[in-house]
Design a protein around this motif. Structure first.
Motif, mmCIF file in Angstrom:
data_model
loop_
_atom_site.group_PDB
_atom_site.id
_atom_site.type_symbol
_atom_site.label_atom_id
_atom_site.label_comp_id
_atom_site.label_asym_id
_atom_site.label_seq_id
_atom_site.Cartn_x
_atom_site.Cartn_y
_atom_site.Cartn_z
ATOM 1 N N LEU A 247 0.828 -1.206 0.000
ATOM 2 C CA LEU A 247 0.000 0.000 0.000
ATOM 3 C C LEU A 247 0.867 1.262 0.000
ATOM 4 N N SER A 248 1.935 1.245 0.803
ATOM 5 C CA SER A 248 2.821 2.415 0.847
ATOM 6 C C SER A 248 3.544 2.598 -0.474
ATOM 7 N N PHE A 249 3.874 1.494 -1.152
ATOM 8 C CA PHE A 249 4.593 1.578 -2.423
ATOM 9 C C PHE A 249 3.727 2.209 -3.506
ATOM 10 N N ILE A 250 2.423 1.938 -3.484
ATOM 11 C CA ILE A 250 1.536 2.518 -4.502
ATOM 12 C C ILE A 250 0.912 3.832 -4.036
ATOM 13 N N GLY A 251 1.348 4.312 -2.849
ATOM 14 C CA GLY A 251 0.913 5.614 -2.379
ATOM 15 C C GLY A 251 -0.386 5.630 -1.609
ATOM 16 N N LEU A 252 -0.869 4.465 -1.149
ATOM 17 C CA LEU A 252 -2.122 4.403 -0.405
ATOM 18 C C LEU A 252 -1.915 4.118 1.077
ATOM 19 N N GLY A 253 -0.665 3.966 1.495
ATOM 20 C CA GLY A 253 -0.391 3.635 2.886
ATOM 21 C C GLY A 253 0.259 4.784 3.627
ATOM 22 N N ILE A 254 1.432 4.504 4.187
ATOM 23 C CA ILE A 254 2.188 5.531 4.901
ATOM 24 C C ILE A 254 2.780 6.495 3.881
ATOM 25 N N VAL A 255 2.562 7.781 4.099
ATOM 26 C CA VAL A 255 3.049 8.788 3.160
ATOM 27 C C VAL A 255 4.093 9.653 3.861
ATOM 28 N N ALA B 280 7.220 2.716 2.194
ATOM 29 C CA ALA B 280 7.386 4.112 1.797
ATOM 30 C C ALA B 280 8.832 4.407 1.402
ATOM 31 N N LEU B 281 9.799 3.811 2.110
ATOM 32 C CA LEU B 281 11.205 4.022 1.759
ATOM 33 C C LEU B 281 11.522 3.434 0.389
ATOM 34 N N ILE B 282 10.995 2.244 0.115
ATOM 35 C CA ILE B 282 11.224 1.641 -1.199
ATOM 36 C C ILE B 282 10.572 2.491 -2.291
ATOM 37 N N ASN B 283 9.403 3.017 -2.020
ATOM 38 C CA ASN B 283 8.701 3.850 -2.993
ATOM 39 C C ASN B 283 9.479 5.129 -3.293
ATOM 40 N N SER B 284 10.006 5.781 -2.247
ATOM 41 C CA SER B 284 10.744 7.035 -2.457
ATOM 42 C C SER B 284 12.062 6.805 -3.181
ATOM 43 N N GLY B 285 12.670 5.640 -2.993
ATOM 44 C CA GLY B 285 13.932 5.360 -3.671
ATOM 45 C C GLY B 285 13.771 4.761 -5.050
ATOM 46 N N PHE B 286 12.556 4.308 -5.387
ATOM 47 C CA PHE B 286 12.348 3.655 -6.676
ATOM 48 C C PHE B 286 12.531 4.619 -7.841
ATOM 49 N N ASP B 287 12.178 5.882 -7.650
ATOM 50 C CA ASP B 287 12.281 6.857 -8.733
ATOM 51 C C ASP B 287 13.728 7.118 -9.144
ATOM 52 N N VAL B 288 14.663 6.938 -8.229
ATOM 53 C CA VAL B 288 16.082 7.197 -8.534
ATOM 54 C C VAL B 288 16.887 5.912 -8.391
ATOM 55 N N PHE B 289 16.237 4.786 -8.643
ATOM 56 C CA PHE B 289 16.877 3.488 -8.398
ATOM 57 C C PHE B 289 18.128 3.283 -9.245
ATOM 58 N N ARG B 290 18.091 3.705 -10.508
ATOM 59 C CA ARG B 290 19.232 3.466 -11.393
ATOM 60 C C ARG B 290 20.460 4.265 -10.973
ATOM 61 N N LEU B 291 20.247 5.452 -10.408
ATOM 62 C CA LEU B 291 21.379 6.296 -10.014
ATOM 63 C C LEU B 291 21.795 6.052 -8.562
ATOM 64 N N TYR B 292 20.802 5.778 -7.697
ATOM 65 C CA TYR B 292 21.095 5.599 -6.270
ATOM 66 C C TYR B 292 20.408 4.318 -5.773
#
Length: 385
Positions: free
Chosen positions: A322-330, A338-350
């Motif tokens: 739920l947190s990964f798709i933005g419906l849980g902890i924000v 939520a940590l995996i979700n926030s880092g997924f956007d820059v996964f290739r660089l970081y």
């Protein structure tokens, strides 16, 4: 010479009376063990379950005291220290661990100079702090050049006296601190899910199975209605009424999470309620509640414990999804999803922003499942030797 005369000639000192010895082939050598003692013995013989239990204890302790291990603030934001890679004292000298505080990437170009220029531009034009290693020299036509650039960002930012054990996120917050805070939130949600299973699920299933008849039919129709409602629909309804967060997830688990436990307990109660010990309790005048609590539930305690251990990782994964798709902890609240979700956007660089919380959530879920397997074997009388 008769046999009697032969015995008379034998010296008396050679005649030793025969002592009757007790047959010890079936003698009990020690005190008998109870069922729980056998279960505990079988569980501790399972090495994977024991190791998993130790790992879980360590994770729980770190979720409590881990955020206080370093001097970085729990909610401190500073864009000047954003996206800092992991750097650990002593371990920074072991290059293959990747904890030396450097960023390494590969860059392409028609020539080595162009590939190097791309690397320098990518790392804020701080050429003095970038080490270039040529991987392939292109000829400018068919094959492109490739270089490996290592950026010493701690030196470039003049932060050689700082150590971020798991790096920082896009807002400059310490990943070590946020990861253990997120683990704490995930474990709290999992504990609430287990408590809901034990309180609502066990009580509902016990009452439905014991009384049977119209009561059982009515209660099972309610379960059939609830089980037909997907969890995501419940979450969306909670988000409309409440803000995304722990409260909405807990309410969603409260509405549907106990159904599996209730059905399992009902099935076990149906098998046991006509046994002699239950009939004896009824004959002695015990009420239905006392019979369920004192006689039936202790006999299904094993399967309740096992099912609870499998419920916890399911709840952790449910929260992370739920947190990964933005419906849980924000954000700014932290959880493993939520940590995996926030880092997924820059996964290739970081990649470290996703790597460490993903490993931790995997360890937690595998550990709970291995403990559940160990408890299942421990409460199975066929496994006792």
């Amino acid at each position: 010479m008769t046999q009697e005369n032969e015995h008379k000639d034998v010296p008396k000192e050679l005649l030793v009376p025969l002592e009757r010895k007790e047959d010890t082939s079936e003698k009990i050598s020690g005190p008998p063990r109870s069922f729980m003692q056998d279960a505990r013995r079988t569980f501790f013989k399972n090495k994977f379950a024991v190791i998993s239990m130790i790992l879980l204890v360590i994770v729980i302790l770190l979720s409590i005291i881990g955020p206080y291990f370093n001097e970085h603030k729990m909610d401190g934001q500073d864009l000047s220290r954003a996206k800092m890679p992991p750097r650990v004292p002593v371990l920074e000298n072991i290059s293959w661990l990747g904890l030396n505080g450097t960023l390494t990437s590969e860059f392409d170009g028609d020539t080595v100079e162009e590939a190097t220029k791309n690397a320098v531009m990518r790392y804020d034009n701080k050429e003095d702090f970038i080490d270039i290693k040529v991987l392939a020299e292109g000829d400018g036509s068919k094959d492109s050049a490739e270089v490996e650039a290592t950026y010493h960002i701690y030196e470039a930012q003049e932060m050689m006296d700082q150590y971020y054990w798991l790096g920082t996120d896009t807002l400059g917050r310490d990943q070590w601190t946020r990861m253990w805070l997120g683990t704490r939130v995930s474990l709290i949600i999992a504990s609430v899910a287990a408590l809901i299973d034990l309180v609502i699920g066990v009580a509902y299933g016990g009452i439905s199975g014991y009384y049977g008849g119209r009561i059982d039919s009515f209660m099972q129709r309610i379960i059939e209605i609830l089980i037909g409602i997907p969890n995501l629909v419940v979450i969306l309804l909670m988000i409309i009424v409440l803000q995304p967060g722990i409260v909405s997830i807990i309410i969603a688990l409260t509405m549907t999470g106990w159904i599996g436990m209730a059905r399992i307990v009902r099935g076990e109660i149906l098998k046991l309620k006509n046994e002699e010990f239950v009939l004896a309790a009824r004959t002695l005048g015990q009420s239905g509640g006392n019979t369920i609590r004192k006689h039936l539930l202790p006999n299904v305690a094993g399967i309740i414990i096992i099912n609870t251990m499998f419920t916890i990782p399911n709840a952790i994964f449910f929260e992370a999804f739920l947190s990964f798709i933005g419906l849980g902890i924000v954000p700014p609240e932290a959880s493993l999803g939520a940590l995996i979700n926030s880092g997924f956007d820059v996964f290739r660089l970081y990649p470290y922003m996703v790597f460490y919380p993903a490993i931790l959530i995997s360890v937690i879920m595998i550990a709970f499942n291995l403990i559940g397997d160990g408890l299942r074997d421990a409460f199975d009388p066929k496994m006792h030797k």
